[in-house]
Design an enzyme around this catalytic site. Structure first.
Site, PDB file in Angstrom:
ATOM      1  N   GLU A   9     -10.732 -25.321 -36.090  1.00 17.47           N
ATOM      2  CA  GLU A   9     -11.670 -24.960 -34.807  1.00 17.47           C
ATOM      3  C   GLU A   9     -10.993 -23.851 -33.997  1.00 17.47           C
ATOM      4  OE1 GLU A   9     -11.158 -28.443 -32.623  1.00 17.47           O
ATOM      5  OE2 GLU A   9     -11.637 -29.934 -34.110  1.00 17.47           O
ATOM      6  N   LYS A  46      -9.590 -21.869 -31.044  1.00 16.12           N
ATOM      7  CA  LYS A  46      -8.932 -22.219 -30.026  1.00 16.12           C
ATOM      8  C   LYS A  46      -9.388 -21.662 -28.825  1.00 16.12           C
ATOM      9  CE  LYS A  46      -4.261 -23.251 -28.333  1.00 16.12           C
ATOM     10  NZ  LYS A  46      -4.225 -22.553 -27.185  1.00 16.12           N
ATOM     11  N   ASP A  60      -9.882 -20.488 -24.978  1.00 15.26           N
ATOM     12  CA  ASP A  60      -9.034 -20.257 -24.039  1.00 15.26           C
ATOM     13  C   ASP A  60      -9.557 -20.699 -22.549  1.00 15.26           C
ATOM     14  OD1 ASP A  60      -6.651 -19.306 -22.783  1.00 15.26           O
ATOM     15  OD2 ASP A  60      -7.195 -17.009 -23.163  1.00 15.26           O
ATOM     16  N   TYR A  90     -13.596 -31.692 -28.358  1.00 15.15           N
ATOM     17  CA  TYR A  90     -12.952 -31.620 -29.487  1.00 15.15           C
ATOM     18  C   TYR A  90     -11.987 -32.592 -29.734  1.00 15.15           C
ATOM     19  CZ  TYR A  90      -9.706 -29.195 -26.666  1.00 15.15           C
ATOM     20  OH  TYR A  90      -8.929 -28.597 -25.643  1.00 15.15           O
ATOM     21  N   LYS A 141      -2.049 -18.759 -33.864  1.00 17.85           N
ATOM     22  CA  LYS A 141      -2.523 -17.686 -32.803  1.00 17.85           C
ATOM     23  C   LYS A 141      -2.896 -16.474 -33.036  1.00 17.85           C
ATOM     24  CE  LYS A 141      -1.677 -19.339 -28.966  1.00 17.85           C
ATOM     25  NZ  LYS A 141      -0.490 -19.324 -28.246  1.00 17.85           N
ATOM     26  N   CYS A 165      30.645  -9.883 -15.782  1.00 16.88           N
ATOM     27  CA  CYS A 165      29.336 -10.523 -15.096  1.00 16.88           C
ATOM     28  C   CYS A 165      28.627  -9.393 -14.083  1.00 16.88           C
ATOM     29  CB  CYS A 165      29.668 -12.061 -14.685  1.00 16.88           C
ATOM     30  SG  CYS A 165      28.227 -12.565 -13.792  1.00 16.88           S
ATOM     31  N   CYS A 207      29.220 -11.937 -10.513  1.00 14.02           N
ATOM     32  CA  CYS A 207      30.392 -12.445  -9.894  1.00 14.02           C
ATOM     33  C   CYS A 207      31.549 -11.449 -10.403  1.00 14.02           C
ATOM     34  CB  CYS A 207      30.473 -13.719 -10.141  1.00 14.02           C
ATOM     35  SG  CYS A 207      31.128 -14.177 -11.842  1.00 14.02           S
ATOM     36  N   CYS A 209      28.775 -15.314 -18.875  1.00 16.30           N
ATOM     37  CA  CYS A 209      29.833 -15.009 -17.833  1.00 16.30           C
ATOM     38  C   CYS A 209      30.811 -16.017 -18.052  1.00 16.30           C
ATOM     39  CB  CYS A 209      28.920 -14.827 -16.665  1.00 16.30           C
ATOM     40  SG  CYS A 209      29.872 -15.313 -15.289  1.00 16.30           S
ATOM     41  N   CYS A 262      30.444 -18.336 -10.136  1.00 16.32           N
ATOM     42  CA  CYS A 262      29.348 -17.444 -10.290  1.00 16.32           C
ATOM     43  C   CYS A 262      28.183 -17.998  -9.521  1.00 16.32           C
ATOM     44  CB  CYS A 262      28.816 -17.009 -11.653  1.00 16.32           C
ATOM     45  SG  CYS A 262      27.716 -15.827 -12.026  1.00 16.32           S
TER      46      CYS A 262
END
Ligand code: IVH
Length: 692
Positions: free
Chosen positions: A128, A130, A132, A239, A327, A421, A424, A439, A445
């Site tokens: 079926e 899809k 949106d 559906y 998709k 990082c 930090c 990190c 941090c």
């Protein structure tokens, strides 16, 4: 202000217009509240319309003064009140995705394997489009429409019955015989032509322009003023089903025919397929028609046709094993890469984010995209200044696909990934086999502590109303909340909260009330909220289900630090927890700071024991071990069935085992079960006793 005393708009100064605009907005908000929340209007509709038109006219003359929260932009909306909540009796789930033909082929193979059906035997599939739009659930009792709701988070939606009543595809009364209770589910959408007309009208009125038909449909459905919804020609394709007091058919195709007879619209281009070739042909056919359809679709949904097979296949996490969404390919666009920023995640991961020259992709303006990790940047050789191709598919984060080499500026230098990082300054390291650099700053941090807090309050964790990512970040920056337990001590800082800009008595008290409401929390949510690496919702649930309460879980984790001991073996025996997850879990508990956080939280909270889903099955609460060869169902299916009946499945036999299901060839486990005097049954007995 009466009509006679109204100043002509042309003669208004900036100051005049500001003053009248503020006054009108306030007045209209008051009337909105009186009308929508209190059901007690204090002026006539005509007087209201006059005020509204005056505000619109001033805004049209001084567009820079129009704000997003102006009453003209939120007709009828009463954001603080909203809609009543509805608990879905059967959850509204999502679908797994397939992105190419191979994924679809794997989907079919998985189904054959799970059901132990020969690869060459056909399993019928309904394909079926899809849609949106927005999924809704419609409840009918004795043939009459009684309640309609949005999907919400799948477990709980909003009651939008009055608005759904305005949609012509939703019958008030079912047109042919149906069980006493029937829930029909489907997608509400706004046709593309209606969307274009709506935006033209909105533009002419100086009102909000919608980005796409889906947003327009959402805006129209969530109107508190039903009269506005009624003006928008929303439609619906049905559906699926939720609660049904009796079976109506044995197949998805049969269901579509049944609901069509009840008076619903079913999608005319859905088709029944018998093999991979037919499924893929349908996908191509639908894809070819996409542009000519008067509704947006973003893929094709495939569903196993036979309902008995659907039942056997069941669900993984929140998606059915018997369905998948294939998709359409992502939409792409080209733009300039202005810079690369590094974001630090909850577990210290450094993620490069592309800062882009804003560009529209598939109806949405994109200015950031993910570059995934260090190796991806190297592999794609993406450099700041490059012209890049980006793409977005559905709701996923936009990605940088590649750079266009011919357009590279001469001075563009290769990107050097930081080894410290950016927040930090601690060293950032990569484990062997890991794509992610992390990190090492831990909780010194600030980025990591903020991300942990954001996760802690997120929707599937504590989900505290009014305490989202934005507020928690601000509270952390001001030192109001350093760790999760501080959230539950915020009432001690009421005065400081009141001093904050934009906060008043009411909003502070609402926040504190919302926090108080969350002092009682389910064990699995709590475990998930801790934000331990690799412990997502499903694993948190497994742990909650296995250990039952926070004390047992906590003690077991302390004991499991001994990798030779029984507690560690028990942990590994949980089906679904491997050595790597176990290590992350134990490392978390091992850390002093985390133990402190846990203690502090336990003082503040009432963490509820895990309650097994109500199941009247004799297997509920039992620990089952499967051993030997199962001939009629795969091991995976057996496990899924046991869990759906409320049982735990373990990989090894111990004194905690309640039942062993032994197939031919069962060896040491069966022997051990006999020694321990544990009940043992064969596969046929299992199938017979567990059949629902
Ligand atoms: S079936 C248990 N069929 O897609 C499976 N969903 O990604 C229930 N959707 O939430 C969904 N068209 O809103 C199904 N023909 C269709 C659909 C469809 C659109 C939406 C639905 C769902 C989402 C899952």
């Amino acid at each position: 202000m009466t009509n006679e005393t109204k100043q002509a708009i042309e003669s208004m100064t900036d100051t005049d217009s500001r003053a009248e605009l503020a006054q009108l907005s306030e007045e209209l908000r008051g009337h909105n509240a009186a009308y929508y929340q209190d059901d007690a209007p204090v002026i006539s509709d005509a007087a209201y319309d006059a005020l509204f038109s005056r505000l619109q006219a001033i805004e049209a003359a001084f567009p820079e003064l129009r704000t997003e929260d102006s009453p003209t932009q939120n007709v009828g909306a009463a954001p603080s009140q909203g809609f009543a909540k509805v608990q879905h009796s059967i959850p509204m789930l999502s679908l797994g995705n397939a992105f190419d033909d191979d994924d679809v082929s794997e989907f079919l193979t998985r189904i054959h394997r799970f059901l132990s059906i020969d690869e060459t035997d056909p399993v019928e599939i309904v394909g079926e489009p899809k849609i949106d739009g927005l999924s809704v659930s419609l409840r009918y009792e004795n043939g009459h429409f009684v309640r309609g709701s949005t999907r919400g988070d799948g477990a709980e939606g909003e009651d939008i019955t009055a608005n759904l009543c305005t949609i012509k595809d939703i019958p008030d009364k079912l047109k042919s015989d149906a069980p006493d209770v029937v829930e029909v589910r489907g997608e509400v959408y706004l046709p593309k032509t209606a969307f274009r007309q709506l935006n033209e009208a909105q533009e002419a009125a100086g009102a909000k322009i919608f980005a796409n038909p889906r947003n327009a449909a959402a805006g129209s459905l969530r109107q508190l003023d039903t009269a506005i919804t009624a003006q928008r020609p929303l439609r619906m394709f049905a559906y699926a089903w939720g609660d049904l007091s009796a079976d109506v058919t044995d197949s998805q195709w049969g269901f579509l025919e049944t609901i069509a007879a009840w008076g619903f619209q079913t999608n005319p281009i859905a088709r029944l397929c018998h093999n991979l070739e037919e499924v893929l042909r349908l996908y191509n056919d639908i894809s070819d028609q996409r542009a000519t359809l008067d509704y947006d679709i973003d893929g094709v949904v495939y569903k196993v046709n036979r309902i008995d097979l659907q039942r056997r296949l069941g669900f993984v996490s929140r998606a059915p094993r018997w369905a998948v969404a294939h998709k359409f390919p992502a939409e792409q666009a080209t733009t300039t890469l202005n810079g690369i920023d590094i974001q630090v995640g909850r577990t210290g991961s450094l993620t490069p984010v592309a800062r882009l020259e804003p560009v529209t992709v598939g109806g949405v303006v994109v200015s950031n995209a993910t570059l995934h990790n260090e190796d991806e940047i190297t592999r794609k050789d993406v450099r700041v200044g490059d012209t890049v191709v980006i793409q977005r598919a559905g709701d996923v984060i936009p990605q940088v696909v590649h750079a266009i080499a011919e357009k590279r500026p001469k001075d563009a230098a290769s990107y050097v990934f930081p080894t410290t990082c950016p927040v930090c300054g601690s060293e950032a390291v990569r484990d062997i086999d890991e794509a992610i650099r992390r990190c090492t700053g831990g909780l010194i941090c600030s980025a990591q502590s903020v991300e942990r807090l954001k996760h802690f309050v997120s929707r599937n964790a504590f989900d505290i109303e009014g305490l989202g990512a934005k507020n928690i970040t601000a509270f952390h920056a001001n030192g109001l909340v350093e760790g999760p337990a501080d959230i539950f001590r915020l009432h001690e800082k009421r005065d400081i909260l009141l001093d904050r800009e934009g906060w008043g008595e009411q909003s502070v008290d609402n926040l504190l009330d919302a926090i108080n409401e969350r002092r009682t929390i389910e064990l699995d949510r709590f475990v998930y909220a801790l934000g331990i690496r690799q412990i997502g919702q499903a694993t948190a649930r497994l742990l909650a289900r296995t250990y039952g309460n926070i004390e047992t879980l906590h003690n077991a984790m302390a004991q499991a630090q001994d990798r030779e001991g029984e507690a560690y073996q028990d942990l590994l025996n949980i089906d679904g927890i491997g050595a790597s997850v176990a290590e992350d879990l134990l490392a978390f508990i091992h850390e002093d700071h985390n133990r402190q956080v846990l203690e502090n939280l336990k003082e503040q909270l009432n963490i509820e024991d895990f309650v097994l889903p109500a199941s009247d099955s004799a297997f509920a609460g039992k620990t089952i071990v499967f051993t030997g060869t199962l001939e009629k169902m795969t091991r995976f299916e057996a496990k899924a069935r046991a869990e759906s009946l409320g049982a735990k499945v373990s990989g090894s036999v111990s004194s905690k085992t309640d039942l062993v299901v032994a197939g031919p060839g069962a060896g040491s486990k069966a022997k051990k079960a006999t020694e321990l005097g544990i009940e043992m049954i064969d596969e046929d007995t299992w199938i017979e006793q567990s059949a629902s």
